[in-house]
Motif scaffolding. Structure first.
Motif, PDB file in Angstrom:
ATOM      1  N   LYS A 113      12.316  45.328  22.332  1.00 13.02           N
ATOM      2  CA  LYS A 113      11.652  45.852  20.858  1.00 13.02           C
ATOM      3  C   LYS A 113      12.531  45.279  19.621  1.00 13.02           C
ATOM      4  CE  LYS A 113       8.357  48.899  22.490  1.00 13.02           C
ATOM      5  NZ  LYS A 113       6.911  48.924  21.772  1.00 13.02           N
ATOM      6  N   TYR A 114      13.953  45.150  19.924  1.00 11.58           N
ATOM      7  CA  TYR A 114      14.992  44.956  18.928  1.00 11.58           C
ATOM      8  C   TYR A 114      15.599  43.567  19.073  1.00 11.58           C
ATOM      9  CZ  TYR A 114      14.409  49.934  17.961  1.00 11.58           C
ATOM     10  OH  TYR A 114      13.823  51.086  17.727  1.00 11.58           O
ATOM     11  N   LEU A 115      15.658  42.861  17.954  1.00 12.27           N
ATOM     12  CA  LEU A 115      16.558  41.575  18.003  1.00 12.27           C
ATOM     13  C   LEU A 115      17.459  41.643  16.818  1.00 12.27           C
ATOM     14  CD1 LEU A 115      16.944  38.513  18.748  1.00 12.27           C
ATOM     15  CD2 LEU A 115      15.112  37.848  17.298  1.00 12.27           C
ATOM     16  N   VAL A 116      18.675  41.369  17.143  1.00 16.11           N
ATOM     17  CA  VAL A 116      19.845  41.400  16.179  1.00 16.11           C
ATOM     18  C   VAL A 116      20.111  40.141  15.847  1.00 16.11           C
ATOM     19  CG1 VAL A 116      21.817  42.367  15.252  1.00 16.11           C
ATOM     20  CG2 VAL A 116      20.447  43.934  16.723  1.00 16.11           C
ATOM     21  N   CYS A 117      19.993  39.331  14.829  1.00 13.75           N
ATOM     22  CA  CYS A 117      20.360  37.867  14.976  1.00 13.75           C
ATOM     23  C   CYS A 117      20.853  37.413  13.703  1.00 13.75           C
ATOM     24  CB  CYS A 117      18.951  37.126  15.373  1.00 13.75           C
ATOM     25  SG  CYS A 117      17.702  37.164  14.262  1.00 13.75           S
ATOM     26  N   SER A 118      21.253  36.147  13.814  1.00 15.19           N
ATOM     27  CA  SER A 118      21.677  35.244  12.611  1.00 15.19           C
ATOM     28  C   SER A 118      20.443  34.496  12.165  1.00 15.19           C
ATOM     29  CB  SER A 118      22.820  34.764  12.987  1.00 15.19           C
ATOM     30  OG  SER A 118      22.639  33.648  13.778  1.00 15.19           O
ATOM     31  N   ALA A 119      20.678  33.705  11.238  1.00 18.52           N
ATOM     32  CA  ALA A 119      19.639  32.659  10.844  1.00 18.52           C
ATOM     33  C   ALA A 119      19.424  31.573  12.023  1.00 18.52           C
ATOM     34  CB  ALA A 119      20.224  31.848   9.646  1.00 18.52           C
ATOM     35  N   THR A 120      20.099  31.550  13.054  1.00 24.83           N
ATOM     36  CA  THR A 120      19.737  30.594  13.896  1.00 24.83           C
ATOM     37  C   THR A 120      18.423  30.900  14.781  1.00 24.83           C
ATOM     38  OG1 THR A 120      20.910  31.954  15.601  1.00 24.83           O
ATOM     39  CG2 THR A 120      22.381  30.427  14.520  1.00 24.83           C
ATOM     40  N   PHE A 121      18.012  32.235  14.523  1.00 23.28           N
ATOM     41  CA  PHE A 121      16.602  32.553  15.191  1.00 23.28           C
ATOM     42  C   PHE A 121      15.411  31.836  14.350  1.00 23.28           C
ATOM     43  CE2 PHE A 121      13.165  35.411  16.429  1.00 23.28           C
ATOM     44  CZ  PHE A 121      13.163  34.899  17.770  1.00 23.28           C
TER      45      PHE A 121
END
Length: 121
Positions: A113-121
């Motif tokens: 349910k949760y994605l913690v990411c940088s702009a790479t996603f």
């Protein structure tokens, strides 16, 4: 910034661990929630703080991913325990093959349910 409901003490703890960059929440995610960060260390720290507050999920897709990551990398890899609780993180310091595998897993599993990411996603 994301603003999700947490107790004041939990909000302060996560904010302190991530330098105040994130305003976390543990509300009921109806589908997928993407939380952007800018430093791999902050992204991983926030993902782990969030995961620790969530119950483990039951999902064969996640179980398979955790098994494969454990077999091919370090079984203590932080992403494995995050995945087991429906949280994934993604940033440029993760090997390309692992990032692509994680992206595929995130798109297939409704329990992530949760994605913690940088702009790479």
């Amino acid at each position: 910034m994301i603003d999700l409901p947490l107790s004041k003490s939990a909000r302060a703890e996560v904010g302190q661990k991530t330098g105040g960059f994130f305003r976390p929440s543990l509300g009921e995610a109806l589908s997928k929630t993407i939380i952007y960060g800018n430093k791999p260390k902050n992204i991983e720290s926030f993902a782990w703080s969030l995961a620790q507050r969530l119950p483990k999920v039951q999902c064969p897709i996640i179980d398979k991913a955790c098994g494969e990551l454990s077999d091919n990398f370090d079984s203590q890899y932080l992403i494995i325990e995050c995945l087991r609780r429906g949280v994934m993180y993604h940033h440029g310091s993760i090997a390309d093959t692992v990032r692509l595998y994680l992206e595929n897993t995130f798109s297939k599993s409704k329990k992530l349910k949760y994605l913690v990411c940088s702009a790479t996603f």
